[in-house]
Design a protein around this motif. Structure first.
Motif, PDB file in Angstrom:
ATOM      1  N   ALA A 159      -2.605   0.436  17.502  1.00 46.80           N
ATOM      2  CA  ALA A 159      -4.119   0.461  17.533  1.00 46.80           C
ATOM      3  C   ALA A 159      -4.904   0.003  18.432  1.00 46.80           C
ATOM      4  N   GLU A 160      -4.304  -1.184  19.244  1.00 47.68           N
ATOM      5  CA  GLU A 160      -5.260  -1.824  20.257  1.00 47.68           C
ATOM      6  C   GLU A 160      -4.684  -0.891  21.480  1.00 47.68           C
ATOM      7  N   CYS A 161      -3.538  -0.414  21.544  1.00 51.74           N
ATOM      8  CA  CYS A 161      -3.225   0.155  22.659  1.00 51.74           C
ATOM      9  C   CYS A 161      -4.107   1.815  22.297  1.00 51.74           C
ATOM     10  N   ARG A 162      -3.854   2.394  21.338  1.00 51.87           N
ATOM     11  CA  ARG A 162      -4.798   3.667  21.294  1.00 51.87           C
ATOM     12  C   ARG A 162      -6.216   3.483  21.676  1.00 51.87           C
ATOM     13  N   TYR A 163      -6.867   2.227  20.949  1.00 50.00           N
ATOM     14  CA  TYR A 163      -8.380   2.039  21.488  1.00 50.00           C
ATOM     15  C   TYR A 163      -8.488   1.953  23.047  1.00 50.00           C
ATOM     16  N   ALA A 164      -7.542   1.373  23.811  1.00 55.99           N
ATOM     17  CA  ALA A 164      -7.616   1.095  24.980  1.00 55.99           C
ATOM     18  C   ALA A 164      -7.380   2.445  25.922  1.00 55.99           C
TER      19      ALA A 164
ATOM     20  N   LYS B  49       3.990   4.954  26.063  1.00 52.29           N
ATOM     21  CA  LYS B  49       3.773   5.638  24.741  1.00 52.29           C
ATOM     22  C   LYS B  49       2.219   6.134  24.755  1.00 52.29           C
ATOM     23  N   ALA B  50       1.340   5.254  25.223  1.00 55.18           N
ATOM     24  CA  ALA B  50       0.046   5.585  25.126  1.00 55.18           C
ATOM     25  C   ALA B  50      -0.205   6.754  25.999  1.00 55.18           C
ATOM     26  N   LEU B  51      -0.007   6.794  27.476  1.00 51.50           N
ATOM     27  CA  LEU B  51      -0.336   7.727  28.442  1.00 51.50           C
ATOM     28  C   LEU B  51       0.512   9.155  28.066  1.00 51.50           C
ATOM     29  N   LEU B  52       1.662   8.996  27.572  1.00 48.40           N
ATOM     30  CA  LEU B  52       2.433  10.329  27.063  1.00 48.40           C
ATOM     31  C   LEU B  52       2.120  10.847  25.912  1.00 48.40           C
ATOM     32  N   ASN B  53       1.562   9.874  25.184  1.00 47.46           N
ATOM     33  CA  ASN B  53       1.068  10.328  23.790  1.00 47.46           C
ATOM     34  C   ASN B  53       2.407  10.716  22.869  1.00 47.46           C
ATOM     35  N   ASP B  54       3.346   9.584  22.985  1.00 44.66           N
ATOM     36  CA  ASP B  54       4.695   9.808  22.431  1.00 44.66           C
ATOM     37  C   ASP B  54       5.138   8.650  21.861  1.00 44.66           C
ATOM     38  N   PRO B  55       4.659   8.300  20.579  1.00 47.74           N
ATOM     39  CA  PRO B  55       5.205   7.009  19.881  1.00 47.74           C
ATOM     40  C   PRO B  55       6.493   6.914  19.799  1.00 47.74           C
ATOM     41  N   HIS B  56       7.255   7.832  19.889  1.00 49.74           N
ATOM     42  CA  HIS B  56       8.723   7.745  19.648  1.00 49.74           C
ATOM     43  C   HIS B  56       9.666   7.570  21.153  1.00 49.74           C
TER      44      HIS B  56
END
Ligand code: URA
Length: 194
Positions: free
Chosen positions: A107-112, A137-144
């Motif tokens: 969630a902290e990564c998503r917020y940043a 994961k954050a920049l590529l929007n791929d949590p997996h």
């Protein structure tokens, strides 16, 4: 954008992060660590996870043990730190209740992320290099995303060329497979076509 405008825009962005009431959680350090380096058009931007204790002390990214490994990778490939821009997904140190560094929560990564995207929008890098899974994961929007497959791969996302590799932490550097994967990826950074 001219260099002066980039500087001004980055300043405004960093001020907005400092003023944001939700960005810095209680379990983060209170020292803001901004990105640092060249703002030339087409610059290579290296993106880490978050500052640690050493970075907090100096107010600059990658100046501790991981930074020394990073410097070695750059030197091996004829890359000078001052020709790059180095930043982190999170601009404050995530810390545990005992004060140790900790990995940032999803969630902290998503917020940043939107703040990092704005930073990249200002810098307009020729190549963005994600050091570790958190920024990737954050920049590529791929949590997996898995590093075993992603290391050294070039992605196109959010209008950017994105190269993913391991974080140059001492923990990863000690593992021969990971340090040679990092070395392979950094060779690609050095020889990328204009
Ligand atoms: N690790 C990171 O991800 N960033 C730093 O600035 C230092 C260590």
């Amino acid at each position: 954008m001219a260099r002066r405008d980039k500087e001004r825009s980055l300043h405004a962005l960093y001020d907005a992060i400092r003023r944001d009431a939700f960005y810095r959680k209680e379990n983060m350090g209170d020292v803001f660590v901004p990105g640092d380096g060249s703002m030339e058009d087409g610059v290579i931007v290296l993106i880490g996870e978050a500052p640690g204790r050493d970075e907090e002390r100096e107010g600059k990214p990658f100046v501790g043990a991981a930074g020394r490994n990073l410097n070695a990778l750059l030197l091996e490939n004829g890359l000078a730190r001052e020709d790059l821009f180095i930043t982190n997904l999170l601009k404050y140190r995530p810390r545990t209740s005992t004060g140790a560094n900790r990995s940032p929560a999803a969630a902290e990564c998503r917020y940043a992320l939107p703040f990092l995207e704005r930073e990249l929008d200002i810098l307009r890098p020729g190549l963005a290099v994600c050091l570790g899974l958190s920024p990737a994961k954050a920049l590529l929007n791929d949590p997996h995303l898995k590093m075993g497959r992603a290391n050294g791969a070039l992605f196109r996302g959010a209008g950017l060329n994105i190269l993913v590799t391991y974080h140059p932490s001492p923990f990863n550097f000690m593992v021969p497979e990971k340090s040679s994967a990092l070395r392979r990826a950094f060779r690609q950074v050095a020889v990328r076509p204009e």
